[in-house]
Design a protein around this motif. Structure first.
Motif, PDB file in Angstrom:
ATOM      1  N   LYS A   1       0.826  -1.203   0.000  1.00 46.21           N
ATOM      2  CA  LYS A   1       0.000   0.000   0.000  1.00 46.21           C
ATOM      3  C   LYS A   1       0.864   1.259   0.000  1.00 46.21           C
ATOM      4  CE  LYS A   1      -4.011  -2.055   0.609  1.00 46.21           C
ATOM      5  NZ  LYS A   1      -4.796  -2.335  -0.528  1.00 46.21           N
TER       6      LYS A   1
ATOM      7  N   GLY B   1      10.634   4.909 -11.323  1.00 46.13           N
ATOM      8  CA  GLY B   1       9.605   4.597 -12.313  1.00 46.13           C
ATOM      9  C   GLY B   1       9.688   3.174 -12.843  1.00 46.13           C
TER      10      GLY B   1
ATOM     11  N   LEU C   1       7.663   1.412  -9.785  1.00 44.10           N
ATOM     12  CA  LEU C   1       6.327   1.850  -9.385  1.00 44.10           C
ATOM     13  C   LEU C   1       5.391   1.965 -10.580  1.00 44.10           C
ATOM     14  CD1 LEU C   1       7.327   4.695  -6.927  1.00 44.10           C
ATOM     15  CD2 LEU C   1       6.707   2.345  -6.376  1.00 44.10           C
ATOM     16  N   ARG C   2       4.122   1.755 -10.297  1.00 42.86           N
ATOM     17  CA  ARG C   2       3.070   1.905 -11.304  1.00 42.86           C
ATOM     18  C   ARG C   2       1.877   2.535 -10.608  1.00 42.86           C
ATOM     19  NH1 ARG C   2       2.061  -3.433 -12.600  1.00 42.86           N
ATOM     20  NH2 ARG C   2       0.509  -3.552 -10.987  1.00 42.86           N
ATOM     21  N   TRP C   3       1.278   3.570 -11.214  1.00 41.75           N
ATOM     22  CA  TRP C   3       0.109   4.213 -10.643  1.00 41.75           C
ATOM     23  C   TRP C   3      -1.137   3.534 -11.172  1.00 41.75           C
ATOM     24  CZ3 TRP C   3      -4.103   6.806 -12.709  1.00 41.75           C
ATOM     25  CH2 TRP C   3      -4.919   7.446 -11.773  1.00 41.75           C
ATOM     26  N   GLU C   4      -2.058   3.231 -10.269  1.00 43.29           N
ATOM     27  CA  GLU C   4      -3.346   2.673 -10.643  1.00 43.29           C
ATOM     28  C   GLU C   4      -4.414   3.512  -9.965  1.00 43.29           C
ATOM     29  OE1 GLU C   4      -3.447  -1.437  -9.522  1.00 43.29           O
ATOM     30  OE2 GLU C   4      -1.900  -1.987 -10.947  1.00 43.29           O
ATOM     31  N   PRO C   5      -5.450   3.903 -10.714  1.00 39.71           N
ATOM     32  CA  PRO C   5      -6.496   4.709 -10.085  1.00 39.71           C
ATOM     33  C   PRO C   5      -7.217   3.918  -9.009  1.00 39.71           C
ATOM     34  CG  PRO C   5      -7.137   4.081 -12.314  1.00 39.71           C
ATOM     35  CD  PRO C   5      -5.726   3.615 -12.108  1.00 39.71           C
ATOM     36  N   GLU C   6      -7.666   4.648  -7.994  1.00 42.98           N
ATOM     37  CA  GLU C   6      -8.417   4.035  -6.905  1.00 42.98           C
ATOM     38  C   GLU C   6      -9.800   3.645  -7.436  1.00 42.98           C
ATOM     39  OE1 GLU C   6      -9.891   5.550  -2.584  1.00 42.98           O
ATOM     40  OE2 GLU C   6      -8.009   6.307  -3.366  1.00 42.98           O
TER      41      GLU C   6
ATOM     42  N   GLY D   1      -7.182  13.126  -3.522  1.00 42.64           N
ATOM     43  CA  GLY D   1      -6.390  12.161  -2.775  1.00 42.64           C
ATOM     44  C   GLY D   1      -5.608  12.774  -1.632  1.00 42.64           C
TER      45      GLY D   1
END
Length: 101
Positions: A34, A53, A56-61, A76
């Motif tokens: 988390k 980078g 890490l990878r961004w994923e929408p909530e 956020g």
């Protein structure tokens, strides 16, 4: 964390070099983390010779977990609990209201 999954180092060796437990490393490797401390991220990048980078990878909530008030977009960010609410001083009325008297 494809870079983390692709490393040739044994998990226990990588965890030892980074300064985290093998179980903690597994959580990150499997994408279940988390959060990550900057010091841990920096250590991973140093050992793996990569950039943040790459790890890490961004994923929408999911939308059902988002909090929104009306038309305000969800950013956020939260106001710390110890931050006082913004309100006019007691001797002045709120903006848009004229003093009575």
């Amino acid at each position: 964390m494809d870079t983390l999954a692709a490393t040739a180092l044994p998990r226990s060796c990588l965890a030892d070099r980074v300064g985290i437990t093998p179980a903690n490393l597994a959580v990150r490797k499997n994408g279940r983390a988390k959060a990550v401390r900057f010091t841990t991220l920096a250590a991973l990048c140093e050992v793996l010779q990569c950039q943040p980078g790459d790890l890490l990878r961004w994923e929408p909530e999911p939308t059902h977990l988002r909090r929104s008030t009306g038309n305000t977009p969800v950013t956020g960010t939260r106001t710390p609990a110890n931050t006082p609410a913004m309100s006019p001083p007691a001797d002045r009325p709120p903006t848009g209201q004229e003093p009575v008297g």
